[in-house]
Design an enzyme around this catalytic site. Structure first.
Site, PDB file in Angstrom:
ATOM      1  N   ASN A  87       0.809  -1.214   0.000  1.00 52.13           N
ATOM      2  CA  ASN A  87       0.000   0.000   0.000  1.00 52.13           C
ATOM      3  C   ASN A  87       0.846   1.271   0.000  1.00 52.13           C
ATOM      4  O   ASN A  87       0.317   2.355  -0.171  1.00 52.13           O
ATOM      5  CB  ASN A  87      -0.926  -0.018   1.231  1.00 52.13           C
ATOM      6  CG  ASN A  87      -1.709   1.260   1.401  1.00 52.13           C
ATOM      7  OD1 ASN A  87      -2.572   1.579   0.597  1.00 52.13           O
ATOM      8  ND2 ASN A  87      -1.392   2.014   2.452  1.00 52.13           N
ATOM      9  N   ALA A  88       2.158   1.153   0.182  1.00 48.04           N
ATOM     10  CA  ALA A  88       3.007   2.342   0.240  1.00 48.04           C
ATOM     11  C   ALA A  88       3.011   3.063  -1.103  1.00 48.04           C
ATOM     12  O   ALA A  88       2.900   2.441  -2.157  1.00 48.04           O
ATOM     13  CB  ALA A  88       4.432   1.945   0.623  1.00 48.04           C
ATOM     14  N   GLY A  89       3.146   4.381  -1.049  1.00 50.09           N
ATOM     15  CA  GLY A  89       3.241   5.154  -2.281  1.00 50.09           C
ATOM     16  C   GLY A  89       2.330   6.360  -2.273  1.00 50.09           C
ATOM     17  O   GLY A  89       1.837   6.797  -1.232  1.00 50.09           O
ATOM     18  N   ASP A  97       8.394  21.470 -13.580  1.00 47.94           N
ATOM     19  CA  ASP A  97       8.663  22.839 -14.004  1.00 47.94           C
ATOM     20  C   ASP A  97       8.630  23.031 -15.521  1.00 47.94           C
ATOM     21  O   ASP A  97       8.964  24.100 -16.027  1.00 47.94           O
ATOM     22  CB  ASP A  97      10.011  23.311 -13.449  1.00 47.94           C
ATOM     23  CG  ASP A  97      11.180  22.474 -13.971  1.00 47.94           C
ATOM     24  OD1 ASP A  97      10.970  21.604 -14.848  1.00 47.94           O
ATOM     25  OD2 ASP A  97      12.320  22.687 -13.476  1.00 47.94           O
ATOM     26  N   TYR A 151       1.801   9.550 -12.384  1.00 48.51           N
ATOM     27  CA  TYR A 151       1.325   8.726 -11.268  1.00 48.51           C
ATOM     28  C   TYR A 151       0.485   7.560 -11.771  1.00 48.51           C
ATOM     29  O   TYR A 151       0.719   6.402 -11.416  1.00 48.51           O
ATOM     30  CB  TYR A 151       0.507   9.578 -10.294  1.00 48.51           C
ATOM     31  CG  TYR A 151      -0.218   8.765  -9.246  1.00 48.51           C
ATOM     32  CD1 TYR A 151       0.488   8.087  -8.263  1.00 48.51           C
ATOM     33  CD2 TYR A 151      -1.608   8.667  -9.251  1.00 48.51           C
ATOM     34  CE1 TYR A 151      -0.171   7.330  -7.304  1.00 48.51           C
ATOM     35  CE2 TYR A 151      -2.274   7.922  -8.302  1.00 48.51           C
ATOM     36  CZ  TYR A 151      -1.554   7.248  -7.322  1.00 48.51           C
ATOM     37  OH  TYR A 151      -2.209   6.489  -6.387  1.00 48.51           O
ATOM     38  N   PRO A 181      -8.723   1.891  -5.857  1.00 43.98           N
ATOM     39  CA  PRO A 181      -9.749   2.797  -5.332  1.00 43.98           C
ATOM     40  C   PRO A 181      -9.867   4.071  -6.152  1.00 43.98           C
ATOM     41  O   PRO A 181      -8.918   4.505  -6.818  1.00 43.98           O
ATOM     42  CB  PRO A 181      -9.238   3.127  -3.923  1.00 43.98           C
ATOM     43  CG  PRO A 181      -8.132   2.152  -3.646  1.00 43.98           C
ATOM     44  CD  PRO A 181      -7.565   1.798  -4.977  1.00 43.98           C
ATOM     45  N   GLY A 182     -11.042   4.673  -6.065  1.00 42.48           N
ATOM     46  CA  GLY A 182     -11.227   6.036  -6.522  1.00 42.48           C
ATOM     47  C   GLY A 182     -10.952   6.980  -5.366  1.00 42.48           C
ATOM     48  O   GLY A 182     -10.093   6.704  -4.524  1.00 42.48           O
ATOM     49  N   TYR A 183     -11.697   8.098  -5.300  1.00 40.78           N
ATOM     50  CA  TYR A 183     -11.473   9.049  -4.213  1.00 40.78           C
ATOM     51  C   TYR A 183     -11.878   8.434  -2.879  1.00 40.78           C
ATOM     52  O   TYR A 183     -13.004   7.958  -2.707  1.00 40.78           O
ATOM     53  CB  TYR A 183     -12.264  10.349  -4.437  1.00 40.78           C
ATOM     54  CG  TYR A 183     -12.159  11.269  -3.251  1.00 40.78           C
ATOM     55  CD1 TYR A 183     -10.972  11.927  -2.987  1.00 40.78           C
ATOM     56  CD2 TYR A 183     -13.221  11.414  -2.358  1.00 40.78           C
ATOM     57  CE1 TYR A 183     -10.844  12.734  -1.866  1.00 40.78           C
ATOM     58  CE2 TYR A 183     -13.110  12.217  -1.248  1.00 40.78           C
ATOM     59  CZ  TYR A 183     -11.916  12.877  -0.998  1.00 40.78           C
ATOM     60  OH  TYR A 183     -11.788  13.659   0.125  1.00 40.78           O
ATOM     61  N   ARG A 193      -3.541  19.698  -1.709  1.00 42.71           N
ATOM     62  CA  ARG A 193      -4.369  19.755  -2.923  1.00 42.71           C
ATOM     63  C   ARG A 193      -5.822  19.420  -2.632  1.00 42.71           C
ATOM     64  O   ARG A 193      -6.700  19.686  -3.461  1.00 42.71           O
ATOM     65  CB  ARG A 193      -3.819  18.782  -3.974  1.00 42.71           C
ATOM     66  CG  ARG A 193      -2.479  19.176  -4.554  1.00 42.71           C
ATOM     67  CD  ARG A 193      -1.968  18.111  -5.500  1.00 42.71           C
ATOM     68  NE  ARG A 193      -1.606  16.888  -4.793  1.00 42.71           N
ATOM     69  CZ  ARG A 193      -1.790  15.665  -5.261  1.00 42.71           C
ATOM     70  NH1 ARG A 193      -2.375  15.488  -6.432  1.00 42.71           N
ATOM     71  NH2 ARG A 193      -1.407  14.618  -4.566  1.00 42.71           N
TER      72      ARG A 193
END
Length: 247
Positions: A87-89, A97, A151, A181-183, A193
């Site tokens: 699950n890391a990340g 830039d 991402y 997953p979604g949000y 953000r």
């Protein structure tokens, strides 16, 4: 005695909810992450809730082979592992830039944070995974279908890795799946953000008009890791309220 579970990124959000879900069943859980203080607090919280020392932790940057090797040695010292949840990340480089150097850095940072952390931990633990009956679950994202590219592309890479592992390990009685997953609210994922306007936009993309919750994602992971999930492998389960492109 319950099974042994490893959850990376287990100090907060979906990872913590996953650790809590397994501990509620009496499983022993090792949570991993970079921040020792966060992991310690998470383990203390879950152990206090269940009146037992079910959750242990070790800190490591899982994109680093040496640190991952030490984490694997710490885990393996207590015996075989039944379930691995990577699950890391996160979207650690949401912008650049505009220079080629900046774009390269953005893509490399997200690859390191999302792909290497999953691959190195999984490969390190493979010799210690229970056979038959072992379970591997990777955390993907709805972004794998719709970006952003630096991402989302890393999460799509985990799909290919999931399929490859499922083929490699199927004959040994090990299943490998991903959850996308979604949000999901109550996580650290979006940081600054995550303004009210941004969150409303994310929820507005669903068919249900509701955000996801860490416990809901944890429940899906727990099913895929269960004995009842033995016939499910090489799959990507999208959980996003029917958000566009993820239906």
């Amino acid at each position: 005695m319950g099974r042994r579970i490893v959850v990376s990124g287990g100090g907060t959000g979906i990872g913590l909810a996953t650790a809590e879900s397994f501990a509620a069943d009496g499983d022993r859980v090792v949570i991993l992450g970079r921040r020792a203080e966060v992991l310690r607090a998470a383990a203390d919280k879950v152990n206090a809730a269940h009146g037992a020392d079910l959750v242990t932790w070790t800190s490591a940057d899982l994109s680093d082979p040496g640190q991952t090797r030490r984490a694997v040695e710490f885990i393996a010292a207590d015996g075989p592992v039944d379930v691995v949840v990577t699950n890391a990340g996160g979207n650690v480089a949401p912008g650049n830039d505009g220079t080629l150097e900046g774009i390269a850095d953005q893509f490399q940072r997200n690859f390191t944070a999302n792909v290497l952390t999953a691959v190195l931990l999984t490969e390190g633990l493979l010799p210690h995974l229970t056979r038959p009956g072992g379970r591997i679950v990777h955390l993907s994202s709805v972004a794998s279908l719709r970006g952003p590219g630096s991402y989302g592309g890393t999460k799509a890479h985990l799909h290919v890795y999931t399929y490859d592992l499922a083929k490699r390990l199927g004959a040994e009685g090990v299943t490998v799946n991903a959850v996308a997953p979604g949000y999901v609210q109550d996580t650290e994922f979006f940081g600054e953000r995550g303004t009210p306007e941004f969150i409303a936009q994310q929820i507005g993309q669903t068919l249900t008009g509701q955000p996801g919750h860490p416990a809901e994602i944890a429940a899906a992971i727990r099913y895929l890791a269960s004995p009842e999930g033995a016939y499910v492998t090489g799959q990507v389960l999208h959980i996003n309220g029917g958000a566009q492109f993820g239906r």
